[in-house]
Structure formats: structure tokens, C-alpha cells
Design a protein around this motif. Structure first.
Motif, mmCIF file in Angstrom:
data_model
loop_
_atom_site.group_PDB
_atom_site.id
_atom_site.type_symbol
_atom_site.label_atom_id
_atom_site.label_comp_id
_atom_site.label_asym_id
_atom_site.label_seq_id
_atom_site.Cartn_x
_atom_site.Cartn_y
_atom_site.Cartn_z
ATOM 1 N N ARG A 93 0.802 -1.211 0.000
ATOM 2 C CA ARG A 93 0.000 0.000 0.000
ATOM 3 C C ARG A 93 0.842 1.271 0.000
ATOM 4 N N GLN A 94 2.168 1.139 0.066
ATOM 5 C CA GLN A 94 2.995 2.348 0.049
ATOM 6 C C GLN A 94 3.106 2.931 -1.365
ATOM 7 N N ASP A 95 3.197 2.067 -2.363
ATOM 8 C CA ASP A 95 3.396 2.536 -3.739
ATOM 9 C C ASP A 95 2.366 1.885 -4.656
ATOM 10 N N ARG A 96 2.070 2.608 -5.732
ATOM 11 C CA ARG A 96 1.199 2.038 -6.766
ATOM 12 C C ARG A 96 2.002 1.057 -7.608
ATOM 13 N N LEU A 97 1.383 -0.074 -7.909
ATOM 14 C CA LEU A 97 2.068 -1.080 -8.710
ATOM 15 C C LEU A 97 2.111 -0.688 -10.179
ATOM 16 N N VAL A 98 1.189 0.155 -10.606
ATOM 17 C CA VAL A 98 1.144 0.621 -12.006
ATOM 18 C C VAL A 98 0.996 2.122 -11.992
ATOM 19 N N LEU B 196 28.727 -0.772 -5.067
ATOM 20 C CA LEU B 196 27.321 -1.172 -4.955
ATOM 21 C C LEU B 196 26.466 -0.153 -5.696
ATOM 22 N N TRP B 197 25.871 -0.574 -6.819
ATOM 23 C CA TRP B 197 25.117 0.341 -7.690
ATOM 24 C C TRP B 197 23.760 -0.267 -7.973
ATOM 25 N N HIS B 198 22.701 0.563 -7.811
ATOM 26 C CA HIS B 198 21.330 0.096 -7.993
ATOM 27 C C HIS B 198 20.769 0.416 -9.372
ATOM 28 N N CYS B 199 21.564 1.083 -10.240
ATOM 29 C CA CYS B 199 21.127 1.410 -11.616
ATOM 30 C C CYS B 199 19.879 2.275 -11.630
ATOM 31 N N GLU B 200 19.705 3.085 -10.592
ATOM 32 C CA GLU B 200 18.485 3.888 -10.472
ATOM 33 C C GLU B 200 18.702 5.318 -10.974
ATOM 34 N N ASN B 201 18.940 5.462 -12.273
ATOM 35 C CA ASN B 201 18.993 6.778 -12.920
ATOM 36 C C ASN B 201 20.057 7.684 -12.312
ATOM 37 N N SER B 202 21.146 7.112 -11.835
ATOM 38 C CA SER B 202 22.261 7.875 -11.283
ATOM 39 C C SER B 202 23.545 7.131 -11.584
ATOM 40 N N GLN B 203 24.597 7.869 -11.960
ATOM 41 C CA GLN B 203 25.866 7.256 -12.302
ATOM 42 C C GLN B 203 26.857 7.334 -11.147
ATOM 43 N N VAL B 204 26.346 7.280 -9.898
ATOM 44 C CA VAL B 204 27.165 7.246 -8.686
ATOM 45 C C VAL B 204 26.629 6.127 -7.798
ATOM 46 N N ASN C 124 16.576 2.412 -18.484
ATOM 47 C CA ASN C 124 15.254 1.979 -18.941
ATOM 48 C C ASN C 124 14.294 1.972 -17.756
ATOM 49 N N ASP C 125 13.185 2.727 -17.873
ATOM 50 C CA ASP C 125 12.247 2.852 -16.759
ATOM 51 C C ASP C 125 11.031 1.947 -16.895
ATOM 52 N N THR C 126 11.054 1.000 -17.838
ATOM 53 C CA THR C 126 9.931 0.076 -17.991
ATOM 54 C C THR C 126 10.307 -1.360 -17.647
ATOM 55 N N ILE C 127 11.604 -1.657 -17.636
ATOM 56 C CA ILE C 127 12.064 -3.017 -17.343
ATOM 57 C C ILE C 127 13.109 -2.930 -16.235
ATOM 58 N N SER C 128 12.869 -3.622 -15.131
ATOM 59 C CA SER C 128 13.820 -3.625 -14.017
ATOM 60 C C SER C 128 13.570 -4.832 -13.142
ATOM 61 N N LYS C 129 14.584 -5.231 -12.388
ATOM 62 C CA LYS C 129 14.435 -6.295 -11.398
ATOM 63 C C LYS C 129 13.938 -5.714 -10.087
ATOM 64 N N PHE C 130 14.565 -4.616 -9.662
ATOM 65 C CA PHE C 130 14.173 -3.929 -8.436
ATOM 66 C C PHE C 130 14.044 -2.446 -8.768
ATOM 67 N N GLY C 131 13.279 -1.741 -7.994
ATOM 68 C CA GLY C 131 13.168 -0.308 -8.209
ATOM 69 C C GLY C 131 12.478 0.026 -9.515
ATOM 70 N N THR C 132 12.909 1.141 -10.142
ATOM 71 C CA THR C 132 12.241 1.668 -11.326
ATOM 72 C C THR C 132 13.054 1.477 -12.599
ATOM 73 N N TYR C 133 14.382 1.476 -12.495
ATOM 74 C CA TYR C 133 15.223 1.518 -13.681
ATOM 75 C C TYR C 133 16.140 0.294 -13.772
ATOM 76 N N SER C 134 16.600 0.058 -14.983
ATOM 77 C CA SER C 134 17.721 -0.827 -15.266
ATOM 78 C C SER C 134 18.592 -0.102 -16.291
ATOM 79 N N VAL C 135 19.817 -0.632 -16.545
ATOM 80 C CA VAL C 135 20.692 -0.064 -17.572
ATOM 81 C C VAL C 135 20.598 -0.950 -18.811
ATOM 82 N N GLU C 136 20.198 -0.353 -19.920
ATOM 83 C CA GLU C 136 19.963 -1.100 -21.158
ATOM 84 C C GLU C 136 21.152 -0.956 -22.106
ATOM 85 N N LEU C 137 21.681 -2.095 -22.574
ATOM 86 C CA LEU C 137 22.723 -2.128 -23.594
ATOM 87 C C LEU C 137 22.142 -2.748 -24.862
#
Length: 815
Positions: free
Chosen positions: A68-73, A422-430, A454-467
Motif C-alpha cells: 500500500r505504500q506505492d502504486r504497482l502501475v 554497490l550500484w542500484h542502476c536507479e537513474n544515477s551514475q554514482v 530503462n524505466d519500464t524493465i527492471s528487477k528492483f526499483g524503477t530503472y535498469s541499464v539497457e545495452l
């Protein structure tokens, strides 16, 4: 009936339970027995199986809890509305309303007559009442009743005792009255008899006085005659005794048995005077107790005990062992080895204690520290296998250990080292530790695109890094010594989802981040989805590999393109191991170690080779400076956290010890190290008592500064002009140097400060304006360094110094 959960009673044997409702994700379903969550597995869509059968009579709850903390869609303007997204969004709200309804139905409600109803259930966890209208607990009622009953019983017993005492007092009074009357009657009779006897006695007394006068006159004459005779006899006896004694002494006299004056003076002159005496030789005296504070003589034993009890600044992270038990010299208080993953101190007792300062740092008054005294041997148990364990005592004297070495940061010399990546790939390069991530492409033109978030495909969180394979792009990180410290090993792991069935490069170890960088390790996936692995002790560009491992029999084949999978490679100093989703794929035991020149990890696109370009999505990347996995494991189901990668740092600037990078202050005293294999401790290191580092002069009072001045010698092997503690300086390559110490450092975490740089020739080195001396490989017996800069294409390059006089100073972390 409930809409989102079901209660069932355990019978001691049944392990299968129905899921009473629909759900959006299996992770939203939990099983509890008597209110405690238990592990379980899924049998099918609506049935689960607990690992163990719940006890008979226990309450088994299967409950769905929708996030209930976040919307799934989340819908955005211009996006395509699909059935699955709409269903997910509405079902999330629908399920949350069901769960809210169940929560309300199971809560206390107001009945029709306006009263609260507990639904025929107990009220638990009530506080004791304070006001008149407060509800009371069972414990409060029982305690109150018991208190009142006890008071009544005590009052009754007191009344009975008072009655008994009163009756006894009355009986005694009556007896005393009767005795007094009898005594009075006897006294009257005795008085009458006494008066008659008195009159008769007076008559007899007068007659006796007359007779006594005559007798006294006769006695006086006799006594005078007796005294005269006694005196004369005594005088005669004394004269006879004196004469006999004189005769005896005359017979025994010997002149040789007596000292003459000269002899007496010779004996007395060497003796110390009572006033201000001067002692020679080794005089001894009783040792006073440490509590004595008067004019008694203080022996050497008294003084040493007093001095040893005074805390001293010893300089190892602000906290180290002060005094070890007698007989071990303060440097060897650990048993050499043990037969298990435990290590114990030795020789500690009440008469020979172990003293340690525990604290965040020192100040003048020592108020930040606690002096801990251990009077019995200390055991550090449960040590991490196949690792170097750093042993400490906390502020309560309890033992502890960590596999991350502590460090001391001297004022204004350098920041605390990073414990890994340790990097979460969440739209930040640090990353979490402040390391930068470089996005790369095949060339510097716009022909190829950089990686994207990429903000539509991820394992955790919102983003992944697409190659993408068409763009031949990748990203890289600088790991420092994390992947080249062969003593502790390393682990690289990530979540990856491939796009197609082509060969995928997961990661490579390289010398720099340029597209032409050499590599010493390569790991990826074959076209069948199995993990391959190559390694070399040198930097290679397509040359032969020392280790070529292309798919092991029975290895996992990942063929799907819709799921993220966990990939990991771990090295423990002896063996390399590959894992997919926690399943061991291969083990390669080899003496080959990756090149010490490897300072970066590239993810995707091996050297621009069309056969090794990556197409897929990376999420969650972690590089650990130790062998995290040596056997099968279960990958985490949540994003990585930095908690198990932290290490303790003592910051001299603030005089505080913190767990870095979290910044939490801790009080610990590090006392030694224990190296382990899979089952036992194999060797130990005991820290020594030592003095503090003098930061202002950049020297160490123990004389362990390592420094040197050298002549660059026109780019050839440098010539050492003057050094302290430097064994040699070599130049194995045109771009880097090797410095070796005369005495190995205890740890590789020391500071290198360059006092003067090598000279560059701008004609041969080009127009480069920003140069950096980088110490990129540290060892216990020395370090390597190179001259680096960034060229016009933002690529890191190395150049050969032309010569000049240059020098450096090493500030070693105290051992």
C-alpha cells in the motif's frame, strides 16, 4: 468471513494449507503459526506447504498483504492502456479495500447500544489502570486482592498476639501483688527480732573493748623485738652474697672478649645515618599497596604497577591493546592456531590482566574512552571461514570480529577508502560509496549511442541499464584494489536479463575504461545461455588465455529473454567459481591470478568485438573485496544493501571512530587478526603497543616512515638517491613503476603522498593539461603507480615520464 486471510488449526502433521484469496504476487502471501512467520513453498496457485508441520492446536494464518505504500502501475500521458496494467491497478485497490474491511471486522466495534464489543475475545497488552474509570488487567486485580487479604490476615494475627500479651501481663501483676504482701509481713517480724538482738550486742561490746586494750599493749612489745632480729640477719646475708659474686667475676674475666674504641669506630662508620641516609648496592624494602599515600618508601614494583595502570595514547585507530598478560610481552596474547573457527587469548588471569582502551578517540581528559580490564581469557568464536578476521573488543569488553579491515584516516591526507562497489542502476551514475560509473560507446561520434536507463524493465526499483547490440555500448567502474587483492579474494555479481540468444559479455577486468583496453578476465553467456569464463595473469588483446573455461557439463542454460537472472563470479585466493541463480556452474582451481594492472570492470562489449557485444538489461551490481560465495546459495530477493560491506574508520580530524560509509559512531579496540580456512584458524597476528602518529610532521615516532627520492633517469629504471625503508624501485613497463619495501607492511591500507612528480616532456607526451599520479596497486611489500590523464575523447591514458627528481612518502597503517 474474511476476504484476505484464513485461520486453520494445526494438527501436528498437516503441512498443506489453502490460500483463501486471489493475489497480485506470491510475495504478497505470508504464513504465520501462532503469529510468527514461517518459511513455506508453493504447491500450486492456491496451496502452500510449510517447511515443518505446525504443532497440534496451533493457529495457522494464511494472509495476503497487498503493498500500500506505492502504486504497482503508474500511467503516463500518451502511454498505451493495456488490460494487464488496468487489472493490476484496479485489483491493487480492490485487494487493499478487502484487507481494510477484514482489519475493521476483526477490530473492536460499537454495538447498537453504543458500547464497545471485543467480539468475545481477550483484550491483551493492557497497561495497569491509573484513573477510576480505567479498565483493569487480570494481574492488577489479582495483585490488589492478594494485597488486601494479606493486610487482613496480618491485622488478625496482630490482634491475637496483643490479647495474649495482655492476659499474661494481668496474671503477672496479680502474682507480684501477693508476693509483696508476704514480704511485708516477714519484714515486720524480722524488725522486732533485730531490735532485741541490738540491745544484747551493746552489752557484750563494752566488755570486749576493755579486754582488747590489754592485749594490744602486749603485742606491741613483741613486734618491736622481732623487727630488730630480722634486720640484723638480712644485713649479714647480703654481705655474704656480695663477697661470693665478686669472687666469681674475678675468675671469669677475659680482656679479649671486648671491642676497644678504635674497633667500634671502624664498625660504625660505613653505616648510613638515620637522618638523610645514602644507600649503595641493591637495597630492598617492603612494597606498599597501591592505595598507600604517605611517606613510606616506594619500591620499583610499586612504581611500575602505578605506571602500567595509567592509560596511554597508543595510536591504532585511537584504540589498541595497552597491556597484555605478563610473560607474553604485549605482542603475542593469542593462541597460535585452533581446531575450529575460533581463537582465544592466553595467559590472562586476575593477577595478570589484559587491559585495553575502548573509545571513539582520545582527548586530554580521556573522557571519550573506557579502560576495559579482562581477568580471564577471551574467545572470539564463529569466525568467517576462508578469510582474514579482524578481532576487537567493544566498550563492554565483549569480543567481536569483522572481515573488513579497519583503517585510520590522518588529517587532510585522504578520505576513507571505499569498501567495494554497490550500484542500484536507479537513474544515477554514482554508487552507494561515491564511485562513478562511466557510460561508454564504440567511438566518440554520434554514430553509436550511450547506454540508457530503462524505466519500464527492471528487477528492483524503477530503472535498469539497457545495452543494445546495434550500439555496441557498455559501462565501466573503477574498483581500486577490490579485484586484485588475492589475499582476501573478490566477488562480482549482478542481475541481468538478455534480449536475444547471441553471445553476451557480462563483465571484463581491464586496465582502463577505453574501448581498446586490454583484459585479464572475461565472463559471459554462450548462445545456449551457459556461463563461460576466461582469465590470464597478464593483460591480453585476443592472445591465449591461461584459463579457458567454456561451459561445464550439466551447467544451467538460460534461454528465456523475459526474466532477470542472478550471475556471480567469486574468487577465494585459490579457486574461481561461477554461479547462476545461486547454483554452482563451475569451479576452476588455479595458481593463475588476475593481473595487478586491472583496475576497472567493464559490463558489456568486450573490446568492441562483434562476437562479444551485449544486448540486455543490468540491474543491481555489487563488487565485494572478499569471496562472498564458495557454495550454492539463494540470491537475495531485495536490492543489495551496504551494511555487510562496511568497515570501521578512525578519523583523526574529529577524533571519532565510525562505521563507514554509514557514519555510525562505534567504540571498539582492535587487538589482532585470525586467518581461517574452511574449518579452522590457520594463523594469527597480534597487534603491538605503540606510540601515536605525529601528523603535523608527517612522521611516525616508531620510525616506520617509508620514503624515497629518485632520479627518473629519462624514462628508464629510476635511480634511488636517498631512501628510508625502500628496497627497490623498478619500471617493468613504459607506463608504470613498482616500489618495494625493505620490511613488509602488516596491511595494504597505507597512504602514499608524492612530494614531487616526475617530469613530462610535452613534445613526446602531447598536449595534456591534467595529469594524475595514481597508486593503483598496493601490496604488503610495496605498491605500483602510474601517470594518468584524460585525453580529448575523455579516455584515460598513461604516459611515460621523461625524468626529473621525484619523491614520495608512505604513511603506514600501524600494525
Amino acid at each position: 468471513m474474511p476476504l484476505s486471510y484464513a485461520h486453520t488449526q494445526g494438527d501436528g502433521s498437516n503441512r498443506n494449507f489453502d490460500v483463501p484469496c486471489e493475489y497480485l504476487s506470491k510475495s504478497h502471501v505470508a504464513v504465520k503459526v501462532e503469529g510468527v512467520a514461517v518459511p513455506f513453498t508453493w504447491i500450486d496457485t492456491y496451496r502452500v506447504r510449510t517447511n515443518t508441520a505446525p504443532p497440534a492446536g496451533s493457529v495457522v494464518e494464511v494472509r495476503r498483504t497487498t503493498p500500500r505504500q506505492d502504486r504497482l502501475v503508474t500511467f503516463t500521458d500518451g502511454s498505451t492502456l493495456v488490460q494487464s496494467d488496468l487489472n493490476t491497478s484496479t485489483l491493487q485497490s480492490f485487494f487493499l479495500s478487502q484487507e481494510a474491511f477484514d482489519q475493521g471486522a476483526a477490530s473492536m466495534a460499537v454495538t447498537e447500544d453504543g458500547q464497545f464489543s471485543a467480539l468475545n475475545r481477550r483484550l491483551a497488552n493492557l497497561a495497569d489502570p491509573l484513573n477510576d474509570q480505567d479498565a483493569v488487567t487480570k494481574a492488577w486485580a489479582l495483585n490488589t486482592a492478594n494485597t488486601n487479604v494479606s493486610a487482613a490476615v496480618a491485622a488478625k494475627d496482630g490482634a491475637v498476639s496483643a490479647k495474649t500479651a495482655a492476659e499474661a501481663a494481668r496474671a503477672g501483676s496479680e502474682t507480684a501483688q501477693s508476693n509483696a504482701q508476704t514480704a511485708r509481713n516477714g519484714a515486720e517480724t524480722a524488725r522486732t527480732g533485730a531490735e532485741a538482738a541490738r540491745d544484747l550486742s551493746l552489752t557484750y561490746r563494752n566488755e570486749a573493748q576493755t579486754a582488747r586494750g590489754g592485749a594490744e599493749t602486749a603485742r606491741s612489745g613483741a613486734e618491736t623485738a622481732r623487727d630488730t632480729a630480722v634486720t640484723k640477719a638480712g644485713e649479714a646475708q647480703s654481705s655474704a652474697a656480695s663477697a661470693a659474686a665478686s669472687a666469681d667475676r674475678a675468675a671469669l674475666f677475659d680482656p679479649n672478649s671486648y671491642y676497644v674504641k678504635a674497633e667500634v669506630d671502624a664498625k660504625v662508620s660505613p653505616k648510613a645515618n638515620l637522618a638523610s641516609p645514602t644507600f649503595t648496592g641493591t637495597p630492598k624494602a617492603p612494597t606498599p599497596a597501591q592505595t598507600v599515600n604517605d611517606t613510606q618508601v616506594a619500591t620499583t614494583a610499586f612504581v611500575k604497577t602505578a605506571i602500567d595502570a595509567v592509560p596511554k595514547h597508543t595510536g591504532d585507530l585511537g584504540n589498541v591493546i595497552l597491556t597484555a598478560p605478563s610473560g607474553v610481552g604485549g605482542t603475542d596474547f593469542l593462541n597460535a592456531t585452533s581446531g575450529s573457527l575460533a581463537i582465544a587469548s592466553k595467559g590472562v588471569s586476575a593477577s595478570s590482566p589484559l587491559l585495553a582502551v575502548i573509545g571513539k578517540g582520545f582527548d586530554v581528559a580521556g573522557v571519550k574512552n573506557t579502560l576495559v580490564t579482562k581477568t580471564a581469557n577471551v574467545t572470539w568464536s564463529g569466525l568467517t571461514p576462508n578469510a582474514r578476521n579482524y578481532l576487537y573488543l567493544d566498550e563492554n569488553g565483549n569480543p567481536g570480529a569483522t572481515i573488513f579491515p579497519p583503517e585510520r584516516v590522518m588529517n587532510n591526507l585522504r578520505p576513507a577508502r571505499n569498501p567495494g562497489f554497490l550500484w542500484h542502476c536507479e537513474n544515477s551514475q554514482v554508487d552507494d560509496f561515491g564511485n562513478n560509473v562511466s557510460f561508454e560507446r564504440w567511438d566518440s561520434t554520434l554514430t553509436y549511442a550511450l547506454p540508457i536507463f530503462n524505466d519500464t524493465i527492471s528487477k528492483f526499483g524503477t530503472y535498469s541499464v539497457e545495452l543494445t547490440r546495434a550500439q555496441a555500448n557498455w559501462f565501466s567502474i573503477d574498483t581500486g584494489v577490490a579485484i586484485t587483492d588475492t589475499t582476501r579474494g573478490w566477488t562480482v555479481e549482478t542481475w541481468f536479463r538478455k534480449k536475444d540468444a547471441g553471445v553476451q559479455t557480462l563483465f571484463t577486468f581491464s586496465e582502463q575504461e577505453t574501448r581498446y583496453g586490454n583484459a585479464t578476465l572475461l565472463c559471459g553467456l554462450t548462445t545456449t545461455g551457459k556461463m563461460f569464463f576466461y582469465a590470464s595473469s597478464d593483460m591480453l588483446v585476443g592472445a591465449a588465455w591461461d584459463i579457458a573455461n567454456n561451459v561445464q557439463t550439466g551447467a544451467t542454460a538460460i534461454t528465456d529473454t523475459t526474466t532477470f537472472h542472478h550471475y556471480a563470479v567469486s574468487y577465494d585466493g585459490t579457486s574461481y567459481r561461477g554461479f547462476i541463480d545461486g547454483v554452482l556452474q563451475w569451479t576452476v582451481t588455479s595458481a593463475i591470478k588476475v593481473s595487478p594492472r586491472a583496475t576497472r570492470i567493464n559490463f558489456g562489449n568486450f573490446q568492441g568485438n562483434a562476437d562479444y557485444i551485449t544486448a540486455g538489461y543490468f540491474d543491481e551490481i555489487r563488487v565485494s573485496p572478499f569471496a562472498r560465495y564458495t557454495a550454492a546459495f539463494t540470491p537475495a530477493v531485495a536490492p543489495f544493501t551496504p551494511n555487510d560491506m562496511a568497515h570501521d574508520v578512525f578519523f583523526e580530524a574529529t577524533n571519532k571512530m565510525q562505521t563507514w560509509p554509514q557514519g555510525t559512531e562505534v567504540n571498539r579496540c582492535y587487538v589482532g587478526e585470525a586467518v581461517t580456512n574452511a574449518t579452522a584458524v590457520t594463523s594469527t597476528v597480534c597487534y603491538k603497543t605503540r606510540d601515536a602518529i605525529d601528523v603535523s610532521s608527517r612522521t611516525m615516532s616508531s620510525g616506520k616512515v617509508v620514503k624515497a627520492w629518485a632520479n627518473g633517469n629519462g624514462g628508464n629504471t629510476p635511480v634511488i638517491n636517498r631512501s628510508e625503508g625502500v628496497l627497490s624501485i623498478a619500471r617493468p613497463s613504459a607506463y608504470w613503476y613498482e616500489v618495494r619495501f625493505e620490511t613488509p607492511a602488516k596491511d595494504i591500507y597505507y597512504d602514499v603522498v608524492f612530494d614531487s612528480w616526475p617530469r613530462l616532456n610535452p613534445l613526446t607526451n602531447g598536449d595534456y593539461s591534467s595529469w594524475e599520479l595514481r597508486t593503483y596497486r598496493k601490496r604488503r611489500n610495496g605498491f605500483d603507480f602510474a601517470l594518468l590523464t584524460t585525453d580529448g575523447n575523455n579516455q584515460l591514458v598513461q604516459k611515460n615520464p621523461d625524468g626529473g627528481i621525484w619523491g614520495f612518502t608512505v604513511y603506514e597503517r600501524e600494525d
